[in-house]
Motif scaffolding. Structure first.
Motif, PDB file in Angstrom:
ATOM      1  N   TYR A  72       0.836  -1.209   0.000  1.00  0.00           N
ATOM      2  CA  TYR A  72       0.000   0.000   0.000  1.00  0.00           C
ATOM      3  C   TYR A  72       0.871   1.260   0.000  1.00  0.00           C
ATOM      4  O   TYR A  72       0.598   2.228  -0.712  1.00  0.00           O
ATOM      5  CB  TYR A  72      -0.917   0.019   1.221  1.00  0.00           C
ATOM      6  CG  TYR A  72      -1.905  -1.119   1.298  1.00  0.00           C
ATOM      7  CD1 TYR A  72      -2.432  -1.707   0.148  1.00  0.00           C
ATOM      8  CD2 TYR A  72      -2.326  -1.616   2.530  1.00  0.00           C
ATOM      9  CE1 TYR A  72      -3.335  -2.759   0.224  1.00  0.00           C
ATOM     10  CE2 TYR A  72      -3.235  -2.654   2.619  1.00  0.00           C
ATOM     11  CZ  TYR A  72      -3.738  -3.224   1.470  1.00  0.00           C
ATOM     12  OH  TYR A  72      -4.651  -4.259   1.544  1.00  0.00           O
ATOM     13  N   ARG A  73       1.942   1.225   0.784  1.00  0.00           N
ATOM     14  CA  ARG A  73       2.817   2.400   0.885  1.00  0.00           C
ATOM     15  C   ARG A  73       3.474   2.699  -0.466  1.00  0.00           C
ATOM     16  O   ARG A  73       3.586   3.868  -0.865  1.00  0.00           O
ATOM     17  CB  ARG A  73       3.893   2.171   1.950  1.00  0.00           C
ATOM     18  CG  ARG A  73       4.744   3.417   2.244  1.00  0.00           C
ATOM     19  CD  ARG A  73       5.819   3.120   3.284  1.00  0.00           C
ATOM     20  NE  ARG A  73       5.245   2.742   4.568  1.00  0.00           N
ATOM     21  CZ  ARG A  73       5.316   1.516   5.091  1.00  0.00           C
ATOM     22  NH1 ARG A  73       5.927   0.544   4.431  1.00  0.00           N
ATOM     23  NH2 ARG A  73       4.790   1.272   6.263  1.00  0.00           N
ATOM     24  N   ALA A  74       3.886   1.650  -1.171  1.00  0.00           N
ATOM     25  CA  ALA A  74       4.536   1.851  -2.470  1.00  0.00           C
ATOM     26  C   ALA A  74       3.593   2.551  -3.447  1.00  0.00           C
ATOM     27  O   ALA A  74       4.018   3.394  -4.245  1.00  0.00           O
ATOM     28  CB  ALA A  74       4.983   0.504  -3.034  1.00  0.00           C
ATOM     29  N   ASP A  83      -6.507   6.318  -4.377  1.00  0.00           N
ATOM     30  CA  ASP A  83      -7.226   5.380  -3.518  1.00  0.00           C
ATOM     31  C   ASP A  83      -6.906   3.961  -3.948  1.00  0.00           C
ATOM     32  O   ASP A  83      -6.534   3.704  -5.100  1.00  0.00           O
ATOM     33  CB  ASP A  83      -8.734   5.611  -3.613  1.00  0.00           C
ATOM     34  CG  ASP A  83      -9.156   6.920  -2.960  1.00  0.00           C
ATOM     35  OD1 ASP A  83      -8.864   7.090  -1.765  1.00  0.00           O
ATOM     36  OD2 ASP A  83      -9.757   7.762  -3.654  1.00  0.00           O
ATOM     37  N   ILE A  84      -7.066   3.028  -3.012  1.00  0.00           N
ATOM     38  CA  ILE A  84      -6.771   1.616  -3.256  1.00  0.00           C
ATOM     39  C   ILE A  84      -7.990   0.776  -2.913  1.00  0.00           C
ATOM     40  O   ILE A  84      -8.594   0.939  -1.852  1.00  0.00           O
ATOM     41  CB  ILE A  84      -5.569   1.156  -2.399  1.00  0.00           C
ATOM     42  CG1 ILE A  84      -4.294   1.916  -2.809  1.00  0.00           C
ATOM     43  CG2 ILE A  84      -5.367  -0.350  -2.529  1.00  0.00           C
ATOM     44  CD1 ILE A  84      -3.117   1.678  -1.867  1.00  0.00           C
ATOM     45  N   VAL A  85      -8.339  -0.128  -3.825  1.00  0.00           N
ATOM     46  CA  VAL A  85      -9.327  -1.166  -3.545  1.00  0.00           C
ATOM     47  C   VAL A  85      -8.564  -2.486  -3.466  1.00  0.00           C
ATOM     48  O   VAL A  85      -7.862  -2.862  -4.404  1.00  0.00           O
ATOM     49  CB  VAL A  85     -10.410  -1.250  -4.637  1.00  0.00           C
ATOM     50  CG1 VAL A  85     -11.406  -2.360  -4.311  1.00  0.00           C
ATOM     51  CG2 VAL A  85     -11.139   0.070  -4.758  1.00  0.00           C
ATOM     52  N   SER A  86      -8.670  -3.172  -2.334  1.00  0.00           N
ATOM     53  CA  SER A  86      -7.875  -4.366  -2.070  1.00  0.00           C
ATOM     54  C   SER A  86      -8.822  -5.542  -1.859  1.00  0.00           C
ATOM     55  O   SER A  86      -9.563  -5.603  -0.880  1.00  0.00           O
ATOM     56  CB  SER A  86      -7.015  -4.119  -0.818  1.00  0.00           C
ATOM     57  OG  SER A  86      -5.977  -5.057  -0.681  1.00  0.00           O
ATOM     58  N   LEU A  87      -8.806  -6.510  -2.796  1.00  0.00           N
ATOM     59  CA  LEU A  87      -9.783  -7.600  -2.819  1.00  0.00           C
ATOM     60  C   LEU A  87      -9.090  -8.929  -2.519  1.00  0.00           C
ATOM     61  O   LEU A  87      -8.056  -9.237  -3.125  1.00  0.00           O
ATOM     62  CB  LEU A  87     -10.450  -7.689  -4.191  1.00  0.00           C
ATOM     63  CG  LEU A  87     -11.093  -6.413  -4.747  1.00  0.00           C
ATOM     64  CD1 LEU A  87     -10.122  -5.675  -5.676  1.00  0.00           C
ATOM     65  CD2 LEU A  87     -12.370  -6.744  -5.502  1.00  0.00           C
TER      66      LEU A  87
END
Length: 282
Positions: A72-74, A83-87
């Motif tokens: 996520y940090r990268a 924004d990030i969607v993480s599935l």
């Protein structure tokens, strides 16, 4: 603001898809006789199945929170306003989602949204691919999350295994059930209900089990299929034939992918998997 998509290696995405669309894939780890490998990174699928068939003792473990935090940090270092969607794989099958949550909390950010797919393999892959489609179309974050969560509920997995011993070894099905299946020589059709393995039917032969699979596919074809994919372990030719038959019967697009080592640890080398996303009701 860009929306970035993250998933884990159990998604079994088509080869090259993640690289083409910029999807970050956080690998789980598979062990063979105590030696650990990053799923999809350190060991080829075919080599994993070769060693599994030869008798290697296999297991798996989820990524650490630090690995998720690093992923996520990268992304956010390059795009601080993104924004990030993480599935991820079902939280009832793996601790992967919990690691992702802990990793997100380490960053103290509101820019990461997590989605429990309640599924595995292309049951994770199809929601991931839909998230990519929506993100590339410029859809806002809330809508991406809402649509992929709805798609997860319409995505169903069915599979027939040559043996239940790998599920039993991994604690995904009870020893009594595995022994009973072996003694009775049944080939159950399995699925995931609320994120855990369950039984659809208990036919005595593989032929009847496959007939049941075709009946399931036909039911969804009549309703309308949005996505469909087929999975194999070490039995690619068998699934190529199955996919060819599907194309002949329905003339619909489909995906064929090999199960990676982590999911293959529990399915074993000879499996027939079908993942179907039904179309939204009008």
């Amino acid at each position: 603001m860009a929306i970035h998509v993250v998933t884990d290696s159990t998604a079994c995405l088509p080869q090259g898809y993640a690289e083409e669309h910029g999807v970050t894939v956080v690998p789980l780890k598979v062990s063979l006789d105590g030696e650990y490998f990053r799923d999809g990174v350190d060991i080829a699928n075919d080599e994993f199945y070769r060693r599994l068939v030869a008798g290697a003792k296999a297991g798996s473990t989820q990524p650490s929170p630090e690995e998720f935090a690093s992923a996520y940090r990268a992304i956010l270092d390059k795009d601080p306003e993104g924004d990030i969607v993480s599935l991820h794989i079902s939280s009832r099958m793996s601790g992967t989602l919990n690691s992702a949550l802990t990793g997100r909390n380490q960053l103290d950010t509101v820019h990461v949204r997590l989605v429990d797919t309640w599924n595995a393999a292309l049951g994770v892959g199809f929601p991931t691919m839909r998230a990519v489609e929506l993100a590339e179309a410029g859809v806002p974050l809330w809508q991406v999350v809402a649509e992929v969560e709805a798609l997860c509920l319409r995505t169903h997995t069915y599979f027939v295994l040559d043996s239940l011993k790998y599920l039993e070894r991994g604690g995904r099905i009870g020893k009594a059930a595995a022994i009973a299946a072996s003694v009775l020589k049944i080939k159950p059709v399995l699925t995931y209900i609320e994120g855990v393995t369950d039984v659809v039917d208990r036919p005595r032969t593989k032929k009847v089990a496959l007939e049941h699979l075709w009946a399931i596919i036909d039911k969804y074809a009549q309703k309308g299929i949005e996505y469909i994919g087929f999975h194999y372990g070490a039995n690619r030719v068998e699934l190529e034939d199955f996919q060819c038959e599907f194309t002949t019967r329905y003339n619909l697009p489909s995906i064929l992918t090999q199960l990676g080592p982590v999911v293959g640890t529990y399915s074993g080398p000879d499996m027939i998997g079908v993942v179907i996303t039904e179309k939204k009701s009008q």
